[in-house]
Design a protein around this motif. Structure first.
Motif, short mmCIF file in Angstrom:
data_model
loop_
_atom_site.label_atom_id
_atom_site.label_comp_id
_atom_site.label_asym_id
_atom_site.label_seq_id
_atom_site.Cartn_x
_atom_site.Cartn_y
_atom_site.Cartn_z
N ARG A 98 0.84 -1.20 0.00
CA ARG A 98 0.00 0.00 0.00
C ARG A 98 0.88 1.25 0.00
NH1 ARG A 98 -5.43 -0.07 1.99
NH2 ARG A 98 -5.01 1.85 3.12
N ILE A 99 0.46 2.24 -0.79
CA ILE A 99 1.17 3.50 -0.88
C ILE A 99 0.17 4.63 -0.70
CG2 ILE A 99 2.64 4.98 -2.31
CD1 ILE A 99 2.22 1.38 -3.32
N ARG A 100 0.51 5.57 0.16
CA ARG A 100 -0.35 6.73 0.39
C ARG A 100 0.32 7.97 -0.19
NH1 ARG A 100 -4.48 7.51 4.08
NH2 ARG A 100 -3.96 5.48 4.95
N LEU A 101 -0.41 8.71 -1.04
CA LEU A 101 0.07 9.93 -1.66
C LEU A 101 -0.73 11.09 -1.11
CD1 LEU A 101 1.89 11.15 -3.96
CD2 LEU A 101 -0.07 10.85 -5.48
N LEU A 102 -0.05 12.06 -0.49
CA LEU A 102 -0.71 13.20 0.15
C LEU A 102 -0.31 14.49 -0.55
CD1 LEU A 102 -0.07 12.21 3.87
CD2 LEU A 102 -2.13 11.79 2.55
N GLN A 103 -1.30 15.32 -0.84
CA GLN A 103 -1.04 16.63 -1.45
C GLN A 103 -2.06 17.61 -0.89
OE1 GLN A 103 1.43 17.40 -3.87
NE2 GLN A 103 0.89 19.51 -3.39
N GLY A 104 -1.60 18.50 0.01
CA GLY A 104 -2.53 19.44 0.61
C GLY A 104 -3.68 18.70 1.27
N LEU A 110 -3.05 3.88 -2.90
CA LEU A 110 -2.91 2.92 -3.99
C LEU A 110 -2.47 1.57 -3.45
CD1 LEU A 110 -0.83 5.25 -6.34
CD2 LEU A 110 -3.29 4.84 -6.49
N VAL A 111 -2.86 0.52 -4.15
CA VAL A 111 -2.44 -0.83 -3.80
C VAL A 111 -1.76 -1.44 -5.01
CG1 VAL A 111 -3.16 -3.09 -2.97
CG2 VAL A 111 -4.42 -1.05 -2.25
N MET A 112 -0.53 -1.88 -4.83
CA MET A 112 0.21 -2.45 -5.95
C MET A 112 -0.51 -3.66 -6.53
SD MET A 112 4.31 -2.10 -5.30
CE MET A 112 4.40 -2.42 -3.56
N LYS A 115 -6.50 -2.74 -8.88
CA LYS A 115 -7.18 -1.57 -9.47
C LYS A 115 -7.96 -0.77 -8.44
CE LYS A 115 -7.70 -3.45 -14.16
NZ LYS A 115 -8.67 -3.80 -15.24
N THR A 116 -8.16 -1.31 -7.25
CA THR A 116 -8.91 -0.59 -6.22
C THR A 116 -8.02 0.46 -5.57
OG1 THR A 116 -10.30 -2.51 -5.76
CG2 THR A 116 -10.22 -0.81 -4.08
N ALA A 117 -8.54 1.67 -5.46
CA ALA A 117 -7.82 2.77 -4.81
C ALA A 117 -8.81 3.59 -4.01
CB ALA A 117 -7.12 3.64 -5.85
N TRP A 118 -8.29 4.47 -3.15
CA TRP A 118 -9.13 5.37 -2.38
C TRP A 118 -8.64 6.79 -2.62
CZ3 TRP A 118 -7.88 0.56 -0.99
CH2 TRP A 118 -8.90 -0.28 -0.53
N ILE A 119 -9.54 7.65 -3.08
CA ILE A 119 -9.22 9.05 -3.32
C ILE A 119 -10.06 9.90 -2.38
CG2 ILE A 119 -9.26 10.95 -4.98
CD1 ILE A 119 -8.66 8.95 -7.17
N ASP A 120 -9.38 10.57 -1.47
CA ASP A 120 -10.07 11.37 -0.45
C ASP A 120 -11.11 10.55 0.29
OD1 ASP A 120 -8.51 13.56 -1.08
OD2 ASP A 120 -9.97 14.42 -2.46
N GLY A 121 -10.73 9.30 0.61
CA GLY A 121 -11.59 8.44 1.40
C GLY A 121 -12.65 7.68 0.61
N LEU A 126 -9.38 2.05 -10.62
CA LEU A 126 -8.44 2.60 -11.59
C LEU A 126 -8.55 1.85 -12.91
CD1 LEU A 126 -5.31 2.88 -9.26
CD2 LEU A 126 -6.93 4.69 -9.83
N PRO A 127 -8.23 2.49 -14.03
CA PRO A 127 -8.29 1.78 -15.32
C PRO A 127 -7.21 0.70 -15.43
CG PRO A 127 -7.35 3.97 -15.59
CD PRO A 127 -7.89 3.91 -14.19
N VAL A 128 -6.07 0.93 -14.76
CA VAL A 128 -4.96 -0.03 -14.76
C VAL A 128 -4.35 -0.03 -13.36
CG1 VAL A 128 -2.71 -0.61 -15.74
CG2 VAL A 128 -4.49 0.37 -17.21
N GLU A 129 -3.94 -1.17 -12.90
CA GLU A 129 -3.38 -1.28 -11.55
C GLU A 129 -1.94 -0.75 -11.50
OE1 GLU A 129 -2.51 -5.09 -13.78
OE2 GLU A 129 -4.23 -3.73 -13.49
N PRO A 130 -1.54 -0.10 -10.39
CA PRO A 130 -0.13 0.28 -10.19
C PRO A 130 0.74 -0.97 -10.18
CG PRO A 130 -1.56 1.36 -8.58
CD PRO A 130 -2.39 0.32 -9.26
N THR A 131 1.93 -0.87 -10.74
CA THR A 131 2.79 -2.05 -10.81
C THR A 131 4.25 -1.65 -10.82
OG1 THR A 131 3.15 -4.11 -12.03
CG2 THR A 131 2.85 -2.12 -13.33
N MET A 132 5.11 -2.57 -10.36
CA MET A 132 6.55 -2.34 -10.36
C MET A 132 7.12 -2.70 -11.73
SD MET A 132 7.44 -1.23 -7.30
CE MET A 132 9.20 -1.54 -7.25
N VAL A 133 7.93 -1.78 -12.29
CA VAL A 133 8.61 -2.03 -13.55
C VAL A 133 10.08 -1.68 -13.35
CG1 VAL A 133 8.81 -1.42 -15.99
CG2 VAL A 133 6.54 -1.49 -14.90
N SER A 134 10.92 -2.70 -13.39
CA SER A 134 12.37 -2.52 -13.21
C SER A 134 12.68 -1.71 -11.96
CB SER A 134 12.96 -1.82 -14.46
OG SER A 134 12.74 -2.60 -15.61
N GLY A 135 12.00 -2.04 -10.86
CA GLY A 135 12.29 -1.40 -9.59
C GLY A 135 11.63 -0.05 -9.37
#
Length: 644
Positions: A98-104, A110-112, A115-121, A126-135
């Protein structure tokens, strides 16, 4: 912790990092972007420009090298780190995926590889899932940019992501540590420690109660943990060294160097070790402030134990103190006035709890042994007349009378309350399992067909827990739209179930059938295993089936045990009787005893059928021996049948 579901949580050490894990921390492309200082007093528009397949990005016209954005199923994926570098977004690692991105004011979780994510709760797909590419962690550009409030436009094959960044918003970036803020140290004001930080340091995921903090760098080379745990008995440097060596030994690591340093302002123990993956670690332990402080530092490129000496400046800067007046120290603690925030995003419920309490956000259980607890649950409301707030309160009131004998409980009263704009009620009750009285506040709120229930319990004599109740109540926030959006019909208030209702269970392996009250909580309900166990308010029920012994042996052992135990004043053998149970000869042992001030009666029934010896044990506190509960036990015992 909860009187219906007493679950203990324990402090989980983070130090399970291997060389592979260290390399997986390379989530972000390292960019040498310029520092934006604290002198900005007006909003600044920043424009990040990226292009599919190009390793060049720019921020306000200045070009930098990044991992190449790429299309996946028609969706442009970019390194997550570009948001941190371009806009000062805070990035937090939470667990393994799990990764949390905070801006103001905005939060994107996000969850690696999901496709499920939480935006402002709010839960989104998501259209495509977050994924690791070459680190490097790659994320879908448009939804993440929109999630932090940025606008995306395209021109000549390039995408421009624009966002107004203010000085105020940058100061809210509590996770990012950089020298532009004027901070030269980092620490925890609640647990009283601080240390210097190098330019590489990034805040990772710590423990939920903040007793453990984790830091890493963007390349995956360095990893640092700091832990603080209560320990009232003073420990010498030799004691600390013994603790460190035991940890290293238990982990199967190889000790390369060990020493105690008594000349330091706070003496400490030091061990350098190599783990099973070949990574070198330095561990240190200090004793101060009635706490043990532990540091664990890994360098993935170190080869010889003396290579760890190059980090002496960082580790040697550790202090078992935090000076609030020192503006050069950045505080990683979120604790305010002795409270920290807790809750569950999926259920949309948040609240403050005392800082020293154990946290279990998944099951929404919080507390400290002997001090009190808070439990929270969300369930679907019953339909019809049973689904009203008044009916709910009456059922909770009835539960007391069914579960406690008259002299062991007190109904105090009902008061109205409003939680996040919805009117509810608080029921105050008192009960005593036998050793002390407990005051309990039961908060009940209903909205959109769901029930939100919070239970705050205070043992007598715990003035601090009692004084915190008002703060906890005032801190409760509920987003009533999240549960209907995330769930259908969920859960049931099992303990409120009619105590006459039963469910049938059977074991093919151990050849029996039995009916279990629906309100009992299963502790181990795998009937094809040898032991089955249930619990309820002030009591328990257990079946043990064994094929490697006989009833005669069990009876002999129990007679010897109870005869010896009855010599103690707290144990009284009520009787050993030969009976018929489930149509076969059996022996019943009845014992009354007092443990930790709680009196209770135990019955053990031992019998045999074929090659299986059975022991059925019931326990019931004196304070909970109501007619209703005794009847439930009797129905259960009467339902037991042997099956050929």
């Amino acid at each position: 912790m909860d009187k219906r579901e007493r679950t203990e949580t324990s402090r989980r050490r983070l130090r399970q990092v291997t060389a592979g894990t260290l390399s997986a921390l390379m989530l972000f492309t390292t960019l040498s972007l310029p520092a934006w200082g604290d002198e900005a007093v007006v909003p600044e528009k920043r424009i990040l420009t990226v292009q599919n397949g190009s390793s060049t990005a720019s921020v306000n016209g200045t070009s930098y090298t990044i991992a190449k954005p790429q299309l996946k199923h028609g969706v442009l994926m970019v390194p997550l780190g570009v948001f941190k570098k371009a806009f000062g977004s805070e990035i937090r690692l939470e667990g393994e995926n799990r990764i949390r991105l905070l801006q103001g004011p905005h939060t994107v979780v996000l969850v690696m590889d999901n496709k499920t994510a939480w935006i402002d709760g709010k839960k989104v797909q998501l259209p495509v899932e977050p994924t690791m590419v070459s680190g490097t962690l790659m994320v879908p550009l448009r939804p993440v940019a929109a999630g932090i409030g940025a606008k995306v436009s395209s021109s000549q094959g390039k995408l421009a992501i624009s966002l107004m960044v203010t000085d105020k918003e940058e100061k809210q970036d509590e996770g990012e540590i950089n020298n532009t803020t004027g901070k030269t140290r980092i620490g925890n004001s609640y647990y009283e420690w601080s240390l210097n930080y190098p330019s590489w340091m990034m805040v990772g995921r710590g423990t939920d109660d903040e007793s453990g903090s984790a830091f890493n760098d963007a390349t995956g080379r360095y990893y640092l943990e700091v832990h603080a745990s209560s320990h009232k008995v003073k420990l010498s440097p030799d004691d600390l060294l013994e603790r460190l060596l035991k940890e290293v030994g238990d982990a199967g690591d190889v000790v390369l160097h060990q020493e105690t340093v008594t000349s330091a302002a706070v003496p400490y123990a030091r061990v350098v070790s190599r783990d099973v993956d070949g990574v070198l670690w330095e561990g240190r332990q200090y004793y101060a402030n009635d706490r043990v402080y532990e540091l664990y530092f890994a360098d993935a490129e170190a080869v010889h134990y003396k290579d760890m000496d190059q980090h002496a400046g960082l580790l040697g800067s550790f202090r078992t103190a935090y000076r609030a007046e020192d503006k050069s120290v950045k505080d990683v603690s979120s604790i305010v006035d002795g409270f920290r925030e807790a809750g569950n995003e999926e259920y949309g419920i948040w609240f403050g709890i005392p800082a020293g309490w154990e946290i279990n956000n998944k099951d929404m259980l919080y507390g400290s042994e002997g001090e009190g607890y808070l439990s929270v649950s969300v369930t679907s409301a019953p339909t019809g007349a049973d689904g009203t707030l008044a009916a709910w309160g009456q059922r909770l009131k009835d539960w007391l009378a069914e579960s406690f004998v008259e002299e062991s409980y007190e109904y105090v009263g009902l008061t109205p309350v409003e939680i996040s704009g919805v009117k509810g009620q608080i029921q105050e009750v008192r009960y005593n399992f036998g050793n002390k009285w407990i005051t309990e506040y039961e908060v009940m709120v209903q909205k959109n067909g769901y029930r939100y229930y919070l239970e705050y319990a205070i043992p007598d004599g715990q003035e601090r827990t009692a004084s915190n109740w008002k703060k906890v109540l005032e801190s409760i926030e509920i987003d009533y739209d999240l549960v209907p959006a995330n769930f259908g019909r969920i859960g049931e208030e099992g303990y409120l179930t009619d105590k006459t209702k039963m469910r049938s269970k059977s074991s093919e392996t151990y050849r029996y059938h039995i009916d279990i009250p629906r309100y009992w909580e299963p502790l181990n309900d795998q009937f094809e295993q040898g032991i089955v166990e249930y619990g309820f308010a002030g009591g328990g029920f257990e079946i043990t089936a064994q094929k490697d012994t006989t009833a005669e042996v069990i009876v002999s052992n129990l007679k010897r045990y109870y005869n010896e135990a009855s010599a103690a004043s707290s144990v009284k053998l009520l009787g050993v009787d030969k009976i018929t149970f489930a149509g076969v000869p059996a022996v019943s042992f009845k014992v009354h005893q007092v443990k930790n001030g709680v009196g209770y009666t135990t019955e053990e029934i031992v019998f045999e059928s074929g090659d299986i010896a059975y022991t059925i044990m019931t326990t019931l506190n004196d304070a909970n021996a109501t007619e209703v509960q005794q009847a439930a036990l009797a129905r259960t015992l009467a339902s037991f049948e042997l099956v050929k």
